[in-house]
Each structure stands twice: as structure tokens, then as C-alpha cells.
Design an enzyme around this catalytic site. Structure first.
Site, PDB file in Angstrom:
ATOM      1  N   THR A   1       1.326  -1.207   0.115  1.00  0.00           N
ATOM      2  CA  THR A   1       0.448   0.156   0.368  1.00  0.00           C
ATOM      3  C   THR A   1       1.215   1.398   0.214  1.00  0.00           C
ATOM      4  O   THR A   1       1.918   1.867   0.273  1.00  0.00           O
ATOM      5  CB  THR A   1      -1.040   0.082   1.032  1.00  0.00           C
ATOM      6  N   ASP A   2       0.652   2.764  -0.642  1.00  0.00           N
ATOM      7  CA  ASP A   2       0.435   3.734  -0.459  1.00  0.00           C
ATOM      8  C   ASP A   2       1.254   4.617   0.750  1.00  0.00           C
ATOM      9  O   ASP A   2       1.616   4.852   1.067  1.00  0.00           O
ATOM     10  CB  ASP A   2       0.543   5.253  -1.668  1.00  0.00           C
ATOM     11  N   GLU A   3       0.426   3.648   1.916  1.00  0.00           N
ATOM     12  CA  GLU A   3       0.749   4.026   3.286  1.00  0.00           C
ATOM     13  C   GLU A   3       1.748   4.515   4.384  1.00  0.00           C
ATOM     14  O   GLU A   3       1.881   4.264   5.039  1.00  0.00           O
ATOM     15  CB  GLU A   3      -0.825   2.979   4.170  1.00  0.00           C
TER      16      GLU A   3
ATOM     17  N   TYR B   1      -1.531  -0.964  11.133  1.00  0.00           N
ATOM     18  CA  TYR B   1      -1.605  -1.326   9.916  1.00  0.00           C
ATOM     19  C   TYR B   1      -0.202  -0.836   8.777  1.00  0.00           C
ATOM     20  O   TYR B   1      -0.114  -1.771   8.220  1.00  0.00           O
ATOM     21  CB  TYR B   1      -3.197  -0.495   8.656  1.00  0.00           C
TER      22      TYR B   1
ATOM     23  N   LYS C   1       2.102  -3.303   7.824  1.00  0.00           N
ATOM     24  CA  LYS C   1       2.643  -3.308   5.905  1.00  0.00           C
ATOM     25  C   LYS C   1       3.817  -2.664   5.342  1.00  0.00           C
ATOM     26  O   LYS C   1       4.374  -3.561   5.160  1.00  0.00           O
ATOM     27  CB  LYS C   1       1.948  -2.651   4.789  1.00  0.00           C
TER      28      LYS C   1
ATOM     29  N   LEU D   1     -14.723   3.626   3.150  1.00  0.00           N
ATOM     30  CA  LEU D   1     -14.980   4.603   3.095  1.00  0.00           C
ATOM     31  C   LEU D   1     -16.299   4.285   1.991  1.00  0.00           C
ATOM     32  O   LEU D   1     -17.606   4.504   2.379  1.00  0.00           O
ATOM     33  CB  LEU D   1     -14.324   5.808   2.199  1.00  0.00           C
TER      34      LEU D   1
ATOM     35  N   ARG E   1      -7.695  11.344  -0.552  1.00  0.00           N
ATOM     36  CA  ARG E   1      -7.116  10.050  -0.885  1.00  0.00           C
ATOM     37  C   ARG E   1      -7.151  10.172  -2.168  1.00  0.00           C
ATOM     38  O   ARG E   1      -7.405  10.638  -2.837  1.00  0.00           O
ATOM     39  CB  ARG E   1      -8.294   8.703  -0.375  1.00  0.00           C
TER      40      ARG E   1
HETATM   41  P1  NAD Z   1      -9.375  -7.660   2.116  1.00  0.00           P
HETATM   42  O1  NAD Z   1      -9.452  -6.707   3.879  1.00  0.00           O
HETATM   43  O2  NAD Z   1     -10.627  -6.838   1.137  1.00  0.00           O
HETATM   44  O3  NAD Z   1      -9.423  -9.151   1.668  1.00  0.00           O
HETATM   45  C1  NAD Z   1      -7.806  -9.453   2.767  1.00  0.00           C
HETATM   46  C2  NAD Z   1      -8.342 -11.328   2.429  1.00  0.00           C
HETATM   47  O4  NAD Z   1      -7.273 -12.043   2.804  1.00  0.00           O
HETATM   48  C3  NAD Z   1      -9.553 -11.613   3.043  1.00  0.00           C
HETATM   49  O5  NAD Z   1     -10.265 -12.512   2.017  1.00  0.00           O
HETATM   50  C4  NAD Z   1      -9.307 -12.452   4.277  1.00  0.00           C
HETATM   51  O6  NAD Z   1     -10.114 -13.239   4.770  1.00  0.00           O
HETATM   52  C5  NAD Z   1      -7.690 -12.812   3.899  1.00  0.00           C
HETATM   53  N1  NAD Z   1      -6.668 -13.107   5.029  1.00  0.00           N
HETATM   54  C6  NAD Z   1      -6.970 -11.971   6.431  1.00  0.00           C
HETATM   55  N2  NAD Z   1      -5.841 -13.181   6.972  1.00  0.00           N
HETATM   56  C7  NAD Z   1      -5.469 -13.579   6.338  1.00  0.00           C
HETATM   57  C8  NAD Z   1      -5.094 -15.403   7.640  1.00  0.00           C
HETATM   58  N3  NAD Z   1      -4.160 -14.485   8.409  1.00  0.00           N
HETATM   59  N4  NAD Z   1      -4.927 -15.752   6.800  1.00  0.00           N
HETATM   60  C9  NAD Z   1      -4.902 -15.639   4.720  1.00  0.00           C
HETATM   61  N5  NAD Z   1      -5.544 -15.652   4.591  1.00  0.00           N
HETATM   62  C10 NAD Z   1      -5.788 -14.178   5.503  1.00  0.00           C
HETATM   63  O7  NAD Z   1      -8.158  -7.061   1.664  1.00  0.00           O
HETATM   64  P2  NAD Z   1      -7.942  -5.828   0.119  1.00  0.00           P
HETATM   65  O8  NAD Z   1      -8.467  -4.781   0.145  1.00  0.00           O
HETATM   66  O9  NAD Z   1      -8.436  -6.980  -1.378  1.00  0.00           O
HETATM   67  O10 NAD Z   1      -6.564  -5.598   0.449  1.00  0.00           O
HETATM   68  C11 NAD Z   1      -5.708  -6.854  -0.379  1.00  0.00           C
HETATM   69  C12 NAD Z   1      -4.139  -6.063  -0.325  1.00  0.00           C
HETATM   70  O11 NAD Z   1      -4.388  -5.211  -0.771  1.00  0.00           O
HETATM   71  C13 NAD Z   1      -3.595  -6.371   0.884  1.00  0.00           C
HETATM   72  O12 NAD Z   1      -2.294  -6.411   1.429  1.00  0.00           O
HETATM   73  C14 NAD Z   1      -3.868  -5.107   1.549  1.00  0.00           C
HETATM   74  O13 NAD Z   1      -3.229  -4.108   1.885  1.00  0.00           O
HETATM   75  C15 NAD Z   1      -3.885  -4.181   0.041  1.00  0.00           C
HETATM   76  N6  NAD Z   1      -4.287  -3.553  -0.564  1.00  0.00           N
HETATM   77  C16 NAD Z   1      -5.298  -2.629  -0.429  1.00  0.00           C
HETATM   78  C17 NAD Z   1      -5.795  -1.693  -1.034  1.00  0.00           C
HETATM   79  C18 NAD Z   1      -7.051  -0.967  -0.908  1.00  0.00           C
HETATM   80  O14 NAD Z   1      -7.583  -0.061  -1.031  1.00  0.00           O
HETATM   81  N7  NAD Z   1      -8.085  -2.134  -0.997  1.00  0.00           N
HETATM   82  C19 NAD Z   1      -4.792  -0.335  -1.254  1.00  0.00           C
HETATM   83  C20 NAD Z   1      -3.495  -0.653  -1.987  1.00  0.00           C
HETATM   84  C21 NAD Z   1      -3.003  -2.553  -1.203  1.00  0.00           C
HETATM   85  P1  TYD Z   2     -10.908   4.123   4.246  1.00  0.00           P
HETATM   86  O1  TYD Z   2     -11.371   3.443   3.852  1.00  0.00           O
HETATM   87  O2  TYD Z   2     -11.215   3.276   5.828  1.00  0.00           O
HETATM   88  O3  TYD Z   2      -8.718   4.208   3.574  1.00  0.00           O
HETATM   89  P2  TYD Z   2      -7.637   4.638   4.074  1.00  0.00           P
HETATM   90  O4  TYD Z   2      -8.113   4.592   5.638  1.00  0.00           O
HETATM   91  O5  TYD Z   2      -6.718   3.455   3.725  1.00  0.00           O
HETATM   92  O6  TYD Z   2      -7.002   5.479   3.130  1.00  0.00           O
HETATM   93  O7  TYD Z   2     -10.946   5.443   4.414  1.00  0.00           O
HETATM   94  C1  TYD Z   2     -10.747   6.362   3.511  1.00  0.00           C
HETATM   95  C2  TYD Z   2     -10.354   8.008   4.479  1.00  0.00           C
HETATM   96  O8  TYD Z   2     -11.935   8.434   4.477  1.00  0.00           O
HETATM   97  C3  TYD Z   2      -9.951   8.379   5.337  1.00  0.00           C
HETATM   98  O9  TYD Z   2      -9.441   9.195   5.049  1.00  0.00           O
HETATM   99  C4  TYD Z   2     -10.658   8.315   6.416  1.00  0.00           C
HETATM  100  C5  TYD Z   2     -11.790   8.520   5.744  1.00  0.00           C
HETATM  101  N1  TYD Z   2     -13.290   8.017   6.406  1.00  0.00           N
HETATM  102  C6  TYD Z   2     -14.413   8.856   7.341  1.00  0.00           C
HETATM  103  O10 TYD Z   2     -14.555  10.274   6.887  1.00  0.00           O
HETATM  104  N2  TYD Z   2     -15.693   8.342   7.348  1.00  0.00           N
HETATM  105  C7  TYD Z   2     -15.520   6.407   7.820  1.00  0.00           C
HETATM  106  O11 TYD Z   2     -16.581   6.179   7.995  1.00  0.00           O
HETATM  107  C8  TYD Z   2     -14.387   5.797   7.289  1.00  0.00           C
HETATM  108  C9  TYD Z   2     -14.358   4.407   7.052  1.00  0.00           C
HETATM  109  C10 TYD Z   2     -13.379   6.020   6.702  1.00  0.00           C
END
Ligand code: NAD
Ligand code: TYD
Length: 348
Positions: free
Chosen positions: A131-133, A156, A160, A196, A220
Site C-alpha cells: 500500500t501507499d500508506e 496497519y 505492511k 469509506l 485519498r
Molecule cells: P481485504 O481485507 O478485502 O481481503 C483480505 C483477504 O485476506 C480476505 O479474504 C481475508 O480472509 C484474507 N486473510 C486475512 N488474514 C488471513 C490469514 N491470516 N491467512 C489467510 N488469509 C487471510 O483486503 P483488500 O482490500 O482486498 O487488500 C488486499 C491486499 O492489498 C492487502 O495486502 C492490502 O494491504 C493491499 N492493498 C489494499 C488497498 C485497498 O485500497 N483496499 C490498497 C493498496 C493495497
Molecule cells: P478507508 O476507506 O478506511 O481507507 P484508508 O484509511 O486506508 O485510506 O478511509 C478512507 C478515508 O475516509 C480516510 O481518510 C478515513 C475516512 N473515513 C471516514 O471519514 N469515515 C468512515 O466511516 C471511514 C471508514 C473512513
């Protein structure tokens, strides 16, 4: 045939990656390893369940023995590692779970891959999705580039960052064939409604308060999940070993502007009077250590691998809203039980 392990394939991004790889590569057998936490849902992959080249395997990447056995049994050619605990707010209330899955789970996979490949890494790839975070929080100016120093600020992003460092260490120390990408915020179908965009869609539909943290001015950079899956495909196949690629949408929004756009879109779709849903906006207590701004410079992946986002945010968001409105059952199934408890605790 090649055998590819995708971890976290039942989650939001993973399910899109599994589907894309099965469709695009008839020579791949895909094994999806997922623990099925609250965020993992096999309904996300119902359409590929009967594909003979797809195998689901329920298991925990923290369980070292289990991971070693899985690698011995399947002799994978490549790994796309997405499994993670992924929600910042949950990491604030339960950081240890994030260290277990994101750090210990990643090192278990690295060790098992290395062991199964017996240090012969020809044609093998271990691709870690991040992630970019990890880069921290930006002020008004600037963008994250691939060599921006790491400065994670939530449990988190720290977990990562830690896993990214381990993956790089295995490249330098053991010559493991690794790749890493760091992506901005994703949106699209099948995202668990604690994040969000799906949370707001769900609440607007139910005419529930729309909880905006602080003043809603955090920024974001949003990318359509299918475009992230396309980037993962390109990096897995054409990215250089040992390299990092930033992936982003070049699409920055303050939270409040985004929530207002969603309100307008939903009013139109639900045939409500314009302005009706905006009345639901409720400013709530800010997130602890809330990062101000994320923004990705995705020049490297564009120049080196020819990847760019394929659709505009307005089109992607409209399609996303339509998907959630059409898939009421999906939303109902994932929002029953455990999610209800989480929601009540988080927004009490
Ligand atoms: P998500 O939470 O929707 O899915 C995560 C999956 O991992 C789930 O299916 C969960 O059951 C599985 N999991 C969790 N713990 C586990 C374990 N101990 N063993 C096996 N499986 C397990 O997450 P996502 O949003 O699909 O993100 C996927 C990846 O991409 C993550 O590594 C996250 O850090 C990265 N990522 C997400 C975003 C985003 O905006 N969602 C952005 C950048 C990077
Ligand atoms: P989120 O989807 O949790 O992603 P991340 O924190 O990983 O960027 O949140 C996106 C943005 O929205 C973040 O600045 C937090 C804000 N947010 C709210 O204002 N209200 C909410 O209920 C949630 C879940 C997030």
C-alpha cells in the site's frame, strides 16, 4: 501449465485478481489460499468456483506448518500475496492481529517458497502486494515515488512496511525473485462495507448517518479495483525482479467532496430529490493519527510497463454504485453478524 498461489483471493482485490488470471491465462492453475476472515467471502468468486483450473484452500498464513505443507503439495511456480488484515480502524483497536497476519504470515510464505524452490529461482516469482500508506502522510504538495522514505504511522501501515522490508531483504540476502507494488486506495465491487465508499453507499441506501471523520478534509487518491488487478497482472508478468512499482489513479479527492459526489449519484439512481442524502452527513470524532493526504506518482509503471488507469473516476464510481444497488443480497450477507458488532463499537 503453471501453478500460481494467490493469497487473500476471497477478499476485495484478491477476488478480482483470481478472476482476471483465470480468464486471461488458460495455462494457469490457480490456488486461492484464504482464511476467510470477516473480510473474506467465497461469494466473491461464485462465478469461477466450478472452473477446473481453480482450487480454493482454506487456511491461515500464520500457521507455518500448514503453509510449508501447501507449498510441498503444490510446487507453485509463482505467488501473488494479497492476504492481509487491511483496515486501519481495526488496526487501531487490535494491532497484534495485524502483526501476526501481515508480518509473520508474510515471512512464513517467503520461507516456504524459498524452501520449496530449493534456492533455484529460475522462472519463479514472489509478488508482494502493498500500500501507499507505508510512505506516511503528505502535506498539500508532493507525491509518493518509489524511493520515498518509509514513514508508516498506523499499526496497519507499519505492519505492511515491515512485510515490504522483509520481502526486499529476501531479495538481497537470498536472491529471492521478488516484486513489490504499493497502491493507492481502491474502490469497486465486492469491497467490504467498512471502507469509506461501500460504507457510505450502504448508509445512503438505508438513510443512515454518513460518518465523516474530523472535518472531512483528508485526501485519498482513488483507483478502480479492476485497474489495480490489471497493474498486478502487468507487474507479475513484466516487472523487474527486486523492483518496486507505485500504482495510483492520479485522482485525489477530499473525503467530504467524495461523500457529496456519492450522495448526488445515489440521489439520481434512487430517484430521490437532489440534496436529500447530503443531509445525512454527520461529522464524527477523527481517526487517531489520521494521515492527511496520500498521492501516488505512477510515472514508473506507465513508462516502463505501459500501464495506466482505464476509466475515469466518475464512470467507475457510477458502475460501483450500480453494482452495490444490484447486489443487495451480497451486502446483506456480509453485513449481518460480526460486522454489526464492529459497526456498533466503531461508531457508538
Ligand atoms: P481485504 O481485507 O478485502 O481481503 C483480505 C483477504 O485476506 C480476505 O479474504 C481475508 O480472509 C484474507 N486473510 C486475512 N488474514 C488471513 C490469514 N491470516 N491467512 C489467510 N488469509 C487471510 O483486503 P483488500 O482490500 O482486498 O487488500 C488486499 C491486499 O492489498 C492487502 O495486502 C492490502 O494491504 C493491499 N492493498 C489494499 C488497498 C485497498 O485500497 N483496499 C490498497 C493498496 C493495497
Ligand atoms: P478507508 O476507506 O478506511 O481507507 P484508508 O484509511 O486506508 O485510506 O478511509 C478512507 C478515508 O475516509 C480516510 O481518510 C478515513 C475516512 N473515513 C471516514 O471519514 N469515515 C468512515 O466511516 C471511514 C471508514 C473512513
Amino acid at each position: 501449465m503453471k501453478k500460481i498461489l494467490i493469497t487473500g483471493g476471497a477478499g476485495f482485490i484478491g477476488s478480482h485478481v483470481v478472476r482476471l488470471f483465470l480468464q486471461k491465462y488458460p495455462e494457469y492453475d490457480i490456488v486461492n489460499l484464504d482464511k476467510l476472515t470477516y473480510a473474506g467471502n467465497l461469494e466473491n468468486l461464485q462465478d469461477v468456483e466450478s472452473n477446473p483450473r481453480y482450487t480454493f484452500c482454506k487456511g491461515d498464513i500464520v500457521d507455518e506448518r500448514f503453509v510449508v505443507n501447501l507449498f510441498e503439495e503444490h510446487q507453485f511456480d509463482g505467488v501473488v500475496h494479497l492476504a492481509a488484515e487491511s483496515h486501519v480502524d481495526r488496526s487501531i483497536s487490535n494491532p497484534t492481529e495485524f502483526i501476526k497476519t501481515n508480518v509473520i504470515g508474510t515471512i512464513n510464505l517467503l520461507n516456504a517458497a524459498r524452501n520449496s524452490w530449493k534456492d533455484n529461482f529460475e522462472d519463479k516469482v514472489f509478488y508482494h502486494i502493498s500500500t501507499d500508506e507505508v510512505y506516511g502522510s503528505l502535506g498539500k504538495e508532493g507525491f509518493f515515488v518509489e524511493d520515498t522514505p518509509y514513514d508508516p504511522r498506523s499499526p496497519y501501515s507499519s505492519s505492511k512496511a515491515s512485510s515490504d522490508h522483509l520481502v526486499r531483504a529476501y531479495f538481497h540476502t537470498y536472491g529471492m525473485p521478488v516484486k513489490i507494488s504499493n497502491c493507492s486506495n481502491n474502490y469497486g465491487s465486492h469491497q467490504f462495507p467498512e471502507k469509506l465508499i461501500p460504507l457510505m453507499i450502504h448508509n445512503i441506501k438505508q438513510k443512515k448517518p454518513l460518518p465523516v471523520y474530523g472535518e472531512g478534509l483528508n485526501i485519498r487518491d482513488w483507483l478502480w479495483v479492476n485497474d489495480h488487478a490489471r497493474a498486478i497482472d502487468v507487474i507479475f508478468h513484466n516487472g523487474k525482479l527486486g523492483e518496486t512499482y507505485n500504482i495510483g489513479g492520479n485522482n485525489e479527492w477530499t473525503n467530504i467532496d467524495l461523500v457529496k459526489l456519492l450522495c448526488r449519484t445515489m440521489d439520481k439512481k434512487l430517484k430521490r430529490e437532489q440534496g436529500e442524502s447530503e443531509k445525512l452527513i454527520t461529522y464524527v470524532k477523527d481517526r487517531a493519527g489520521h494521515d492527511m493526504r496520500y498521492a501516488i506518482d505512477a510515472t514508473k509503471i506507465k513508462n516502463e510497463l505501459g500501464w495506466e488507469p482505464s476509466i475515469t473516476f466518475e464512470v467507475g464510481l457510477e458502475q460501483t454504485v450500480e453494482w452495490y444497488l444490484k447486489n443487495e443480497d451480497w451486502l446483506e450477507n456480509v453485513t449481518s453478524g460480526e460486522y454489526q458488532k464492529y459497526y456498533e463499537k466503531q461508531y457508538k
